[in-house]
Design an enzyme around this catalytic site. Sequence first.
Site, PDB file in Angstrom:
ATOM      1  N   ASN A   9       5.492   5.142  -1.993  1.00  7.98           N
ATOM      2  CA  ASN A   9       6.321   6.147  -1.341  1.00  7.98           C
ATOM      3  C   ASN A   9       7.657   6.111  -2.063  1.00  7.98           C
ATOM      4  O   ASN A   9       8.410   5.140  -1.922  1.00  7.98           O
ATOM      5  CB  ASN A   9       6.492   5.841   0.148  1.00  7.98           C
ATOM      6  CG  ASN A   9       7.342   6.869   0.854  1.00  7.98           C
ATOM      7  OD1 ASN A   9       8.077   7.638   0.235  1.00  7.98           O
ATOM      8  ND2 ASN A   9       7.259   6.888   2.170  1.00  7.98           N
ATOM      9  N   ARG A  11      10.398   7.351  -1.517  1.00  8.34           N
ATOM     10  CA  ARG A  11      11.574   7.287  -0.646  1.00  8.34           C
ATOM     11  C   ARG A  11      11.825   5.873  -0.112  1.00  8.34           C
ATOM     12  O   ARG A  11      12.853   5.617   0.492  1.00  8.34           O
ATOM     13  CB  ARG A  11      11.411   8.261   0.518  1.00  8.34           C
ATOM     14  CG  ARG A  11      11.352   9.719   0.046  1.00  8.34           C
ATOM     15  CD  ARG A  11      11.276  10.692   1.187  1.00  8.34           C
ATOM     16  NE  ARG A  11      12.494  10.590   1.982  1.00  8.34           N
ATOM     17  CZ  ARG A  11      12.555  10.844   3.279  1.00  8.34           C
ATOM     18  NH1 ARG A  11      11.480  11.210   3.932  1.00  8.34           N
ATOM     19  NH2 ARG A  11      13.694  10.727   3.932  1.00  8.34           N
ATOM     20  N   CYS A  12      10.897   4.963  -0.353  1.00  6.95           N
ATOM     21  CA  CYS A  12      10.980   3.592   0.174  1.00  6.95           C
ATOM     22  C   CYS A  12      11.561   2.654  -0.888  1.00  6.95           C
ATOM     23  O   CYS A  12      11.042   2.555  -1.996  1.00  6.95           O
ATOM     24  CB  CYS A  12       9.575   3.129   0.561  1.00  6.95           C
ATOM     25  SG  CYS A  12       9.445   1.389   0.985  1.00  6.95           S
ATOM     26  N   THR A  13      12.623   1.961  -0.524  1.00  9.40           N
ATOM     27  CA  THR A  13      13.276   1.036  -1.448  1.00  9.40           C
ATOM     28  C   THR A  13      12.312  -0.051  -1.909  1.00  9.40           C
ATOM     29  O   THR A  13      12.246  -0.362  -3.105  1.00  9.40           O
ATOM     30  CB  THR A  13      14.517   0.405  -0.784  1.00  9.40           C
ATOM     31  OG1 THR A  13      15.410   1.455  -0.423  1.00  9.40           O
ATOM     32  CG2 THR A  13      15.219  -0.552  -1.727  1.00  9.40           C
TER      33      THR A  13
END
Length: 114
Positions: A9, A11-13
């Site tokens: 993903n 958007r996931c750090t």
Amino acid sequence: MADSVIYHNPRCTTSRKTLELLRDNGIEPDVIQYLKTPPSRDELVKLINDAGIDVRTAVRKREPLYAELNLADADDDELLDAMAEHPILIERPFVVTPRGTRLARPLDSVREIL
């Protein structure tokens, strides 16, 4: 298909850091954006089993949908059904290499399969 895969993903750090770790170690994985191309229920079962974790560990409990669907008391089959129907509930990222499968929580667990 590449020898290695990350269920990613962007958007996931943690997912971005995991992808960076793979690349820093010379691994260019197939990047599957699982929210766009979710794994099937059977693929989820295999990922979870191969990672050596239980189903509940593979669920994003902080995701608002988890509470909305009342999954706190759900059994494994209900959790798997929910994750297959709503991939946002899948904890991320899963990484598969020739040396094994890990859920990168914590990120360092991926080092075991590099």
